[in-house]
Design a protein around this motif. Structure first.
Motif, PDB file in Angstrom:
ATOM      1  N   THR A  26       0.789  -1.228   0.000  1.00 12.42           N
ATOM      2  CA  THR A  26       0.000   0.000   0.000  1.00 12.42           C
ATOM      3  C   THR A  26       0.823   1.280   0.000  1.00 12.42           C
ATOM      4  N   GLU A  27       2.132   1.188   0.392  1.00 11.22           N
ATOM      5  CA  GLU A  27       2.908   2.420   0.498  1.00 11.22           C
ATOM      6  C   GLU A  27       4.404   2.129   0.560  1.00 11.22           C
ATOM      7  N   LEU A  28       5.190   3.195   0.340  1.00  9.69           N
ATOM      8  CA  LEU A  28       6.633   3.104   0.515  1.00  9.69           C
ATOM      9  C   LEU A  28       6.972   3.116   2.001  1.00  9.69           C
ATOM     10  N   LEU A  29       8.011   2.366   2.367  1.00  8.64           N
ATOM     11  CA  LEU A  29       8.477   2.302   3.744  1.00  8.64           C
ATOM     12  C   LEU A  29       9.870   2.922   3.838  1.00  8.64           C
ATOM     13  N   ASP A  30      10.338   3.124   5.034  1.00  6.04           N
ATOM     14  CA  ASP A  30      11.670   3.708   5.221  1.00  6.04           C
ATOM     15  C   ASP A  30      12.763   2.722   4.809  1.00  6.04           C
ATOM     16  N   GLY A  31      13.846   3.263   4.265  1.00  6.78           N
ATOM     17  CA  GLY A  31      15.029   2.444   3.997  1.00  6.78           C
ATOM     18  C   GLY A  31      15.019   1.733   2.656  1.00  6.78           C
ATOM     19  N   THR A  32      16.136   1.066   2.378  1.00  2.00           N
ATOM     20  CA  THR A  32      16.303   0.286   1.149  1.00  2.00           C
ATOM     21  C   THR A  32      16.852  -1.098   1.485  1.00  2.00           C
ATOM     22  N   THR A  33      16.672  -2.026   0.560  1.00  4.58           N
ATOM     23  CA  THR A  33      17.236  -3.372   0.682  1.00  4.58           C
ATOM     24  C   THR A  33      18.331  -3.531  -0.362  1.00  4.58           C
ATOM     25  N   PHE A  34      19.523  -3.985   0.073  1.00  7.09           N
ATOM     26  CA  PHE A  34      20.675  -4.084  -0.820  1.00  7.09           C
ATOM     27  C   PHE A  34      20.907  -5.533  -1.254  1.00  7.09           C
ATOM     28  N   SER A  35      21.304  -5.690  -2.516  1.00  5.85           N
ATOM     29  CA  SER A  35      21.752  -6.995  -3.007  1.00  5.85           C
ATOM     30  C   SER A  35      22.679  -6.784  -4.201  1.00  5.85           C
ATOM     31  N   TRP A  36      23.445  -7.825  -4.494  1.00  7.16           N
ATOM     32  CA  TRP A  36      24.297  -7.853  -5.679  1.00  7.16           C
ATOM     33  C   TRP A  36      23.582  -8.603  -6.794  1.00  7.16           C
ATOM     34  N   ARG A  37      23.927  -8.261  -8.038  1.00  7.51           N
ATOM     35  CA  ARG A  37      23.537  -9.108  -9.161  1.00  7.51           C
ATOM     36  C   ARG A  37      24.698  -9.174 -10.140  1.00  7.51           C
ATOM     37  N   PHE A  38      25.009 -10.395 -10.585  1.00  6.53           N
ATOM     38  CA  PHE A  38      26.094 -10.626 -11.527  1.00  6.53           C
ATOM     39  C   PHE A  38      25.513 -11.177 -12.827  1.00  6.53           C
ATOM     40  N   ARG A  39      25.993 -10.615 -13.942  1.00 10.65           N
ATOM     41  CA  ARG A  39      25.421 -10.951 -15.248  1.00 10.65           C
ATOM     42  C   ARG A  39      26.527 -11.361 -16.227  1.00 10.65           C
ATOM     43  N   TYR A  40      26.230 -12.403 -17.021  1.00 15.56           N
ATOM     44  CA  TYR A  40      27.137 -12.800 -18.101  1.00 15.56           C
ATOM     45  C   TYR A  40      26.332 -12.912 -19.390  1.00 15.56           C
ATOM     46  N   ARG A  41      26.802 -12.215 -20.428  1.00  9.30           N
ATOM     47  CA  ARG A  41      26.111 -12.231 -21.722  1.00  9.30           C
ATOM     48  C   ARG A  41      27.058 -12.669 -22.831  1.00  9.30           C
ATOM     49  N   LEU A  42      26.597 -13.599 -23.651  1.00 16.28           N
ATOM     50  CA  LEU A  42      27.330 -14.041 -24.834  1.00 16.28           C
ATOM     51  C   LEU A  42      26.502 -13.643 -26.051  1.00 16.28           C
ATOM     52  N   GLN A  43      27.091 -12.801 -26.903  1.00  9.94           N
ATOM     53  CA  GLN A  43      26.344 -12.218 -28.024  1.00  9.94           C
ATOM     54  C   GLN A  43      27.084 -12.433 -29.332  1.00  9.94           C
ATOM     55  N   ALA A  44      26.314 -12.625 -30.409  1.00  9.05           N
ATOM     56  CA  ALA A  44      26.883 -12.744 -31.755  1.00  9.05           C
ATOM     57  C   ALA A  44      26.150 -11.787 -32.684  1.00  9.05           C
ATOM     58  N   GLU A  45      26.908 -11.093 -33.513  1.00 11.53           N
ATOM     59  CA  GLU A  45      26.340 -10.186 -34.514  1.00 11.53           C
ATOM     60  C   GLU A  45      26.817 -10.616 -35.897  1.00 11.53           C
ATOM     61  N   TYR A  46      25.881 -10.663 -36.837  1.00 10.40           N
ATOM     62  CA  TYR A  46      26.222 -11.097 -38.196  1.00 10.40           C
ATOM     63  C   TYR A  46      25.817 -10.016 -39.187  1.00 10.40           C
ATOM     64  N   SER A  47      26.766  -9.576 -40.007  1.00  5.31           N
ATOM     65  CA  SER A  47      26.511  -8.527 -40.985  1.00  5.31           C
ATOM     66  C   SER A  47      25.765  -9.093 -42.190  1.00  5.31           C
ATOM     67  N   LEU A  48      24.566  -8.570 -42.451  1.00  2.92           N
ATOM     68  CA  LEU A  48      23.760  -9.001 -43.587  1.00  2.92           C
ATOM     69  C   LEU A  48      23.944  -8.101 -44.795  1.00  2.92           C
ATOM     70  N   MET A  49      24.221  -6.825 -44.520  1.00  8.24           N
ATOM     71  CA  MET A  49      24.389  -5.845 -45.598  1.00  8.24           C
ATOM     72  C   MET A  49      25.183  -4.659 -45.077  1.00  8.24           C
ATOM     73  N   GLU A  50      26.069  -4.151 -45.919  1.00  8.44           N
ATOM     74  CA  GLU A  50      26.846  -2.970 -45.550  1.00  8.44           C
ATOM     75  C   GLU A  50      27.122  -2.169 -46.803  1.00  8.44           C
ATOM     76  N   LYS A  51      26.589  -0.932 -46.832  1.00 10.16           N
ATOM     77  CA  LYS A  51      26.702  -0.108 -48.023  1.00 10.16           C
ATOM     78  C   LYS A  51      26.782   1.358 -47.614  1.00 10.16           C
TER      79      LYS A  51
END
Length: 242
Positions: free
Chosen positions: A139-164
């Protein structure tokens, strides 16, 4: 006696299974963002992002994101960055409309390594986030904050289809896994997994647009509640030079 014991055992087993059964909410969301890159010199740049996310069934505001970071390019392969993120969360359930928004503040750091194989660019990113989520009841905001860590791993591939000249078209796919950590993380060390596929078109040397589909499967703090999200993402990228 043995029959009674067997019945009690079966009942307790079924009760335990029911208690641990997953509850998965299926959601459809539209993400729209404007991403600006201000290049200062050959090494330094400032990246600014505005991201708005809206539920589609029914239509309701999910959250708004502002992100700013400084990035340093060490060479053609390695880049690092650090910055600040502000989240304003309206609701995580489109059926519930609250009269207040929950702020979240993050610091973030990452290192990115990329290399080319013919027309394919492989991009790996490791990111750490320090999250401060404002405490709130239903129903409402309370005092203070809660702290945590988050760790991220991303593996990405990009393929060129057209370049002009100043135009290009490329396909992008990635998989990203996120893990939570900290004393307040009890049941959801696994946060989420994101799988993404998109097409990006360069309108000119400064502006490009990207349209993609993202599948997100996220575990909630309870450990048994999950979000299974189908997300359409529309992005505008804008390059500027100092």
């Amino acid at each position: 006696m043995k029959k009674k014991f067997l019945i009690l055992f079966l009942l307790s087993y079924l009760f335990s299974f029911a208690q641990n059964e997953k509850k998965v909410d299926q959601q459809s969301i539209l993400w729209t963002r404007y991403y600006n890159v201000l290049t200062l010199d050959d090494h330094w740049s400032i990246h600014t992002e505005f991201d708005n996310r809206v539920f589609l069934k029914p239509i309701a505001e999910n959250l708004f994101v502002f992100r700013i970071q400084g990035r340093y390019k060490w060479n053609s392969n390695i880049e690092t960055g650090a910055g600040f993120v502000y989240f304003s969360v309206f609701t995580q359930d489109p059926q519930q409309d609250y009269d207040f928004e929950i702020p979240e503040y993050r610091a973030q750091q990452d290192i990115t390594y990329k290399f080319n194989i013919n027309k394919i660019t492989i991009n790996q990113r490791v990111k750490a986030e320090e999250r401060f989520i404002h405490n709130a009841s239903k129903t409402e905001l309370l005092d203070g904050t809660t702290f945590s860590w988050r760790f991220r791993y991303r593996l990405q591939a990009e393929y060129s289809l057209m370049e002009k000249e100043n135009h290009y078209l490329k396909a992008i796919v990635y998989d990203e896994i996120m893990l939570n950590a900290g004393k307040n993380i009890i049941y959801n060390t696994f946060d989420q997994n994101r799988i993404y596929a998109a097409l990006q078109y360069g309108i000119n040397k400064n502006i490009s647009v990207e349209l993609g589909y993202l599948k997100s499967f996220q575990q909630r703090p309870s450990g048994v509640d999950y979000f299974n999200r189908d997300i359409i993402r529309l992005s505008i990228f804008h390059k500027m030079y100092w």
